[in-house]
Design a protein around this motif. Structure first.
Motif, mmCIF file in Angstrom:
data_model
loop_
_atom_site.group_PDB
_atom_site.id
_atom_site.type_symbol
_atom_site.label_atom_id
_atom_site.label_comp_id
_atom_site.label_asym_id
_atom_site.label_seq_id
_atom_site.Cartn_x
_atom_site.Cartn_y
_atom_site.Cartn_z
ATOM 1 N N LEU A 184 -47.811 -42.824 -6.383
ATOM 2 C CA LEU A 184 -46.935 -42.235 -7.399
ATOM 3 C C LEU A 184 -46.781 -43.190 -8.572
ATOM 4 O O LEU A 184 -46.861 -42.787 -9.739
ATOM 5 N N ASN A 185 -46.589 -44.451 -8.254
ATOM 6 C CA ASN A 185 -46.434 -45.449 -9.326
ATOM 7 C C ASN A 185 -47.671 -45.486 -10.220
ATOM 8 O O ASN A 185 -47.561 -45.565 -11.450
ATOM 9 N N ALA A 186 -48.854 -45.386 -9.591
ATOM 10 C CA ALA A 186 -50.112 -45.494 -10.343
ATOM 11 C C ALA A 186 -50.317 -44.332 -11.312
ATOM 12 O O ALA A 186 -51.127 -44.433 -12.241
ATOM 13 N N THR A 187 -49.584 -43.232 -11.117
ATOM 14 C CA THR A 187 -49.740 -42.111 -12.058
ATOM 15 C C THR A 187 -49.100 -42.425 -13.408
ATOM 16 O O THR A 187 -49.405 -41.774 -14.409
ATOM 17 N N GLY A 188 -48.164 -43.387 -13.412
ATOM 18 C CA GLY A 188 -47.475 -43.708 -14.656
ATOM 19 C C GLY A 188 -46.339 -42.743 -14.961
ATOM 20 O O GLY A 188 -45.588 -42.951 -15.919
ATOM 21 N N ARG A 189 -46.206 -41.672 -14.171
ATOM 22 C CA ARG A 189 -45.123 -40.708 -14.389
ATOM 23 C C ARG A 189 -43.964 -41.062 -13.449
ATOM 24 O O ARG A 189 -44.186 -41.190 -12.240
ATOM 25 N N PRO A 190 -42.743 -41.194 -13.966
ATOM 26 C CA PRO A 190 -41.622 -41.455 -13.055
ATOM 27 C C PRO A 190 -41.395 -40.241 -12.149
ATOM 28 O O PRO A 190 -41.081 -39.152 -12.627
ATOM 29 N N ILE A 191 -41.607 -40.413 -10.859
ATOM 30 C CA ILE A 191 -41.415 -39.331 -9.882
ATOM 31 C C ILE A 191 -40.471 -39.835 -8.799
ATOM 32 O O ILE A 191 -40.796 -40.796 -8.084
ATOM 33 N N LEU A 204 -37.231 -50.203 -5.176
ATOM 34 C CA LEU A 204 -38.347 -49.591 -5.883
ATOM 35 C C LEU A 204 -37.999 -49.533 -7.364
ATOM 36 O O LEU A 204 -36.943 -49.082 -7.743
ATOM 37 N N ASN A 205 -38.906 -49.992 -8.187
ATOM 38 C CA ASN A 205 -38.569 -50.175 -9.601
ATOM 39 C C ASN A 205 -39.138 -49.052 -10.459
ATOM 40 O O ASN A 205 -39.905 -49.301 -11.383
ATOM 41 N N ASN A 206 -38.758 -47.797 -10.153
ATOM 42 C CA ASN A 206 -39.274 -46.689 -10.965
ATOM 43 C C ASN A 206 -38.228 -46.132 -11.921
ATOM 44 O O ASN A 206 -38.442 -45.086 -12.542
ATOM 45 N N GLY A 207 -37.091 -46.805 -11.995
ATOM 46 C CA GLY A 207 -36.071 -46.405 -12.959
ATOM 47 C C GLY A 207 -35.286 -45.168 -12.572
ATOM 48 O O GLY A 207 -34.442 -44.702 -13.335
#
Ligand SMILES: *[C@@H]1O[C@H](CO)[C@@H](O)[C@H](O)[C@H]1NC(C)=O
Ligand SMILES: *[C@@H]1O[C@H](CO)[C@@H](O)[C@H](O)[C@H]1NC(C)=O
Length: 393
Positions: free
Chosen positions: A179-186, A20-23
């Motif tokens: 979660l990804n679509a919110t643009g906030r890293p969660i 998952l590429n959310n950093g």
């Protein structure tokens, strides 16, 4: 005598699946989870009667404690609200916090927690209702993710109660994308208790995934969850960690020796270090275990290779767990599960070092070098249920 060549196993089975590429989750997450309150009452009373005993006061007091007692400095960052914060949905489907226990809402707590330099986590469930009967996120993933992001949430744990015949990967994918679509890293913590081998697909949708049922504050439960990690160590990866459940350190059901073993093994396993005790009333012994700097450094090592069982003696009673570190050193936990003390031998060849090499042995709990040894090292009189945690370099 069994020999486990964990490097060979890693090379044979390592799954090159895209994380998952959310950093987030570049090292295992560290924090606290409110479930200890539930656990405590579960032992004493029934789940249904007292299980929802959390409120904004206890969450904020805990955040304050974590920020000031040395845990924040040691790396703990997430303050996670578990089940029972949600009450209902409004006419637009927006989730509403419990008006009795969270009268000021969740954004209010997030602001406070952020002001302390910490991050706030929250809980939901992939089914129609949570385990405690509060509203679940089934069919509401997009609107819930947007709501969490608008409140300033940094971490989401999603449970697996009341999911019927649904498949974990399909439901968790929906929340992951929301979660990804919110643009906030969660940070996304999956909690399906090991259903459908989440270690095989978890890293594609989440940052950690529970590999077992709930841990309890006793030796048998800890050992059960530990044993379940033996065959799956190679699946854990940077950004997607195996999660054998939270820490019980400080809850009173095990001895200090056992809690040191629990913390040593969770650290070498790259398990999330999520405290599960009452931080507002923590004693010095518990605090010194939870903040042991050289032990935490093993867990947070940037190489991100999970430690594995590499040898055991006497039918598994004495165990050697080992993990390669980014700096080229090795860390081992020499663990004595027996009811009497034992000497435990470490052979260099078990950690891929030539037996002719002379290496320095460092005790990570004592934070001091023990000496230099060639070929092997014996840890003498490891107590019953205790361990030695050593760096070999
Ligand atoms: C969403 O996913 C894309 C593609 O993997 C990634 O580049 C981006 O950083 C993600 N954003 C968040 C907020 O997780
Ligand atoms: C909040 O919860 C704690 C722990 O269960 C309890 O001791 C306390 O009385 C509660 N406070 C309020 C204001 O409800």
């Amino acid at each position: 005598m069994y020999i486990y060549k964990y490097l060979a196993i890693t090379l044979a089975f390592v799954s090159v699946i895209s994380a998952l590429n959310n950093g987030l989750g570049l090292t295992p997450q560290m924090g606290w989870n409110s479930n200890w309150i539930n656990s405590y009452y579960l032992i004493t009373y029934s789940w249904n009667y007292f299980a929802c005993n959390i409120n904004e006061t206890v969450i904020m007091e805990t955040a304050k404690a974590m920020a000031t007692n040395g845990m924040k400095d040691a790396g703990y960052v997430y303050v996670n609200i578990d089940d029972c914060w949600a009450e209902s949905r409004d006419k637009n489907g927006v989730i509403q916090p419990d008006s009795n226990t969270f009268p000021n809402g969740i954004a209010y707590i997030a602001d406070y927690v952020h002001g302390l330099g910490l991050k706030l986590g929250i809980y939901t469930d992939a089914g129609t209702e949570t385990c405690a009967g509060r509203p679940g996120s089934f069919g509401y993933e997009q609107i819930d993710a947007q709501t969490y992001a608008s409140w300033g949430i940094d971490y989401l744990k999603e449970d697996w109660c009341n999911t019927g015949s649904n498949q974990p990967l399909s439901r968790y994918s929906i929340m992951s994308q929301a979660l990804n679509a919110t643009g906030r890293p969660i940070f996304f913590s999956l909690c399906d208790w090991g259903t459908d081998n989440p270690w095989e697909w978890g890293p594609t949708v989440g940052n950690s995934f529970r590999t077992t049922g709930d841990i309890k504050d006793n030796w048998a439960s800890f050992m059960n969850n530990l044993n379940l990690q033996i065959p799956i160590t190679s699946y854990s990866q940077v950004g997607g960690w195996n999660d054998p459940d939270m820490l019980e350190v400080g809850n009173g059901g095990m001895t200090t020796t056992e809690y040191i073993s629990h913390f040593s093994l969770w650290s070498i396993l790259n398990a999330p270090l999520i405290a599960g005790n009452d931080l507002r009333n923590i004693d010095q012994t518990t605090l010194s275990i939870l903040t042991a700097p050289e032990v935490i450094a093993v867990n947070q090592d940037p190489l991100g290779k999970q430690g594995a069982l590499v040898r055991s003696y006497n039918g598994g009673l004495q165990q050697v767990w080992a993990k390669p570190m980014a700096d080229g050193s090795r860390v081992v936990v020499l663990f004595n599960t027996d009811s009497i003390s034992a000497d435990i031998q470490l052979e260099w060849v078990d950690i891929y070092v030539q037996n002719t090499a002379t290496m320095t042995v460092r005790d990570l709990w004592a934070r001091s070098d023990v000496g230099q040894y060639t070929g092997s090292y014996v840890s003498l009189n490891v107590p019953s249920h205790g361990c030695a945690m050593l760096k070999i370099y």
